[in-house]
Design an enzyme around this catalytic site. Structure first.
Site, PDB file in Angstrom:
ATOM      1  CG  ASN A 179      22.420  44.943  19.988  1.00 53.95           C
ATOM      2  OD1 ASN A 179      22.176  45.839  20.770  1.00 53.95           O
ATOM      3  ND2 ASN A 179      23.214  43.924  20.295  1.00 53.95           N
ATOM      4  CB  VAL A 180      16.512  45.320  15.811  1.00 57.56           C
ATOM      5  CG1 VAL A 180      15.710  44.973  14.555  1.00 57.56           C
ATOM      6  CG2 VAL A 180      15.933  44.589  17.018  1.00 57.56           C
ATOM      7  CE  LYS A 211       9.934  36.066  19.403  1.00 57.81           C
ATOM      8  NZ  LYS A 211       9.564  34.636  19.435  1.00 57.81           N
ATOM      9  CG  ASP A 254      28.964  36.245  17.206  1.00 56.15           C
ATOM     10  OD1 ASP A 254      29.465  35.116  17.081  1.00 56.15           O
ATOM     11  OD2 ASP A 254      27.748  36.441  17.304  1.00 56.15           O
TER      12      ASP A 254
END
Length: 489
Positions: free
Chosen positions: A68-69, A65, A178
Site C-alpha cells: 500500500n503506497v 514495492k 502494526d
C-alpha cells in the site's frame, strides 16, 4: 480558488464532485487546530495532487514495492497531504471501507496526523491525511545524519505516543495496526504525532502485521487478531527502540533485563543525558508492556501518567531538541530562492530568462520534429512571440501569447507555465500566478522552480506560512537536484 484547464493537463481540483460528509463534532475541533471536516475526494483530485502518483512523491518505507503506497501531495488550496493508496485486492467492499474511513475521520487531536478524507471510486481505495514534513521516528532514531535524538526528545516522543493512544481509546478506537517507528511522524514544529493510517487495517482480513515475527505480539501469532493489549505490546517495543537506538527483539531485551544487563540496552549516544533511575523506570515500563499475558500489561492511561513524571526540558520547543529549523525562520541559499523570499520580481525575471528552456528536457521532445501542421506552427509562433515579450518585459503581451500556446500547443512546457506565472505576478494577478506555478509542478513534480514560484505567489497573497513551506520544498528539491548532478559527474 480557480484553476486553469487545458486539453493537455486536467484541472487540479473538481469542487463539484467532492461531497462533504456530516461533521461529527458539529463544527467543534478537538485540540487539533482548525482542520477541515472529513470529506470524500475524487480520484482525479488526488491524482492531480500527487502529480499523477509520481514516483518522486512516494514516501512509503518500501517505495513502489510497498503493498500500500503512500504519496505526498498538495491540494489546490495549498494544504499538503499524505495519500495512502491501497492495492487492488484490499477492501473489496466499498461500503465497509467508507464506513471505516468515516469513523477514523471523526478523530481530531494534536497528537495525530489526522485523517482528512478518503476516495472510493471503482476499485480504488485511498486515504488522505495531514502531511508531516520532518520524516519518521525510524529516520531520526536509526538513520540519523547530523545528531542522535536527545534523551529529552525520546521521552517526549513516547509521552505523545501514549497520549495519542489514550485519546483514540477514549473515542472507541483502541486498535492500532502494526505500531512501529515508521508510524510516528514529526510535524513542522518537530512535534511527534501518530499516523492515522494505522487506525485502519490494511485489508479486509486484518492481516496488518508486516514486521518481523520476532516483534509481533505473541497472541497475534496464536489467534491472528490484534487486540488493545497487542497495541501496548508494540508500544513496549518502541520504548526499547528509543532506549537503545536499535530495533532489539523483545525476547532478547527481556533476557537482558532479567540478567540486569541494562547497559547493553542503552544507546551509547545517550551517555550522561539521564540518571540511572530514569533509565530503570523506562526499562520497567517496557518490561510491563512486553508481558506474555495480555492482561498483565498496563493500559494507555497509566502509561501517560508514568511518562508524564519522567519528562525533561519541557520548556524547550521540539524543533530545538530535534535540531530542525523552524519553518518560519527558513532561509534559502540559492539566488532564485532568495529572490522569491524577498519577492524581488525583477531578479526572478533575470534568472528565468537566463535559464531559458533547459529544464523542459523530457517534456518538449516534439520541438525537434521538422514536420508541423499549420496549427502547430502557429502555436509555436505564439510561444516565440511570448518569449520575445517576456524578454522585453512586456508581460501583458507575454500572458496573451503564452496562453495561446498553452491552449493550442502540441506539447506541455513547465517553463511556459513558469514564465506566464511570473508575468501574472508582474501584473498583480497573484492567484493566476499561483495556479500556473502549480500546473508547472503537475507537469514536472521535482522541478524546484515551480515550488519557488508558488512561494512568490503565496507571499503576494499574504499566505506567509504556506509561502515558507513552498520555499522550503523548493530548496529541498534544488538540493537533491544538485546532489544528483554531482554524483552523475
Amino acid at each position: 480558488m480557480g484553476s486553469i484547464c487545458t486539453k493537455l493537463i486536467p484541472c487540479l481540483v473538481s469542487p463539484n464532485k467532492a461531497s462533504i460528509l456530516e461533521d461529527p463534532n458539529n463544527g467543534k475541533e478537538e485540540e487539533a487546530g482548525n482542520l477541515p471536516v472529513f470529506k470524500e475526494f475524487t480520484f482525479e483530485q488526488l491524482k492531480n495532487a500527487t502529480s499523477g502518483f509520481a514516483v518522486e512523491n512516494i514516501v512509503s518505507e518500501h517505495g513502489e514495492k510497498a503493498p500500500n503506497v503512500v504519496y505526498k501531495g498538495k491540494l489546490e488550496n495549498q494544504v499538503r497531504i499524505a495519500v495512502k493508496r491501497f492495492n487492488r485486492s484490499a477492501w473489496p467492499d466499498s461500503r465497509q471501507f467508507l464506513e471505516e474511513a468515516k469513523l477514523v475521520g471523526q478523530l481530531r487531536n494534536a497528537r495525530l496526523a489526522n485523517l482528512l478524507g478518503c476516495c472510493c471510486e471503482h476499485d480504488e481505495r485511498l486515504l488522505v491525511a495531514e502531511y508531516l514534513p520532518n520524516n519518521t521516528l525510524a529516520k531520526h532514531l536509526f538513520h540519523w545524519e547530523s545528531q542522535p535524538m536527545k534523551w529529552a526528545m525520546r521521552l517526549r516522543v513516547v509521552l505523545h505516543l501514549a497520549e495519542a493512544l489514550e485519546y483514540c481509546t477514549s473515542k472507541g478506537r483502541a486498535l492500532y495496526h502494526d505500531l512501529n517507528a515508521y508510524r510516528i511522524l514529526f510535524d513542522e514544529e518537530g512535534n511527534p504525532r501518530l499516523s492515522c493510517f494505522g487506525l485502519m487495517k490494511n485489508s479486509r482480513d486484518g492481516k496488518s502485521y508486516s514486521t518481523n515475527l520476532a516483534f509481533t505480539p505473541p497472541e497475534y501469532l496464536r489467534t491472528g487478531r490484534v487486540t488493545p493489549e497487542s497495541v501496548i505490546y508494540s508500544f513496549g517495543t518502541l520504548l526499547l527502540d528509543l532506549l537503545s537506538g536499535k530495533h532489539i527483539p523483545p525476547s532478547h531485551a527481556l533476557d537482558l533485563i532479567r540478567d540486569r544487563n541494562i547497559q547493553m540496552l542503552t544507546d551509547s549516544c545517550l551517555e550522561g543525558q539521564f540518571s540511572n533511575d530514569d533509565g530503570t523506570e523506562l526499562v520497567r515500563l517496557a518490561s510491563r508492556c512486553l508481558q506474555y499475558e495480555p492482561r498483565e500489561r498496563p493500559n494507555s492511561k497509566s502509561l501517560v501518567a508514568a511518562l508524564t513524571a519522567l519528562q525533561k526540558e519541557t520548556e524547550v520547543p521540539s524543533y530545538v531538541l530535534m535540531g530542525i529549523p523552524a519553518t518560519t525562520s527558513f532561509s534559502p541559499r540559492s539566488p532564485l530562492g532568495e529572490a522569491c523570499l524577498r519577492l524581488d520580481l525583477t531578479a526572478i525575471h533575470e534568472i528565468l530568462e537566463t535559464l531559458s528552456y533547459k529544464d523542459d528536457e523530457g517534456q518538449t521532445n516534439e520541438l525537434s520534429f521538422q514536420m508541423w501542421t499549420d496549427q502547430m506552427q502557429e502555436s509555436l509562433n505564439s510561444k516565440k512571440k511570448g518569449d520575445v515579450a517576456f524578454r522585453h518585459k512586456d508581460f501583458k503581451d507575454a500572458i496573451e501569447c503564452f496562453t495561446q500556446f498553452v491552449q493550442h500547443g502540441p506539447m506541455v512546457s513547465p517553463t511556459v507555465y513558469a514564465r506566464r506565472s511570473l508575468s501574472y505576478l508582474m501584473n498583480d494577478m497573484a492567484q493566476e500566478a499561483l495556479n500556473d506555478a502549480m500546473q508547472a509542478q503537475v507537469v514536472s513534480p521535482v522541478w524546484h522552480i515551480a515550488s519557488y514560484l508558488q512561494a512568490a505567489a503565496l507571499f503576494s497573497l499574504k499566505m506567509e506560512n504556506e509561502a515558507h513551506a513552498a520555499l522550503k520544498e523548493g530548496a529541498t528539491l534544488e538540493a537533491k537536484r544538485a546532489a544528483a548532478t554531482t554524483n552523475g559527474q
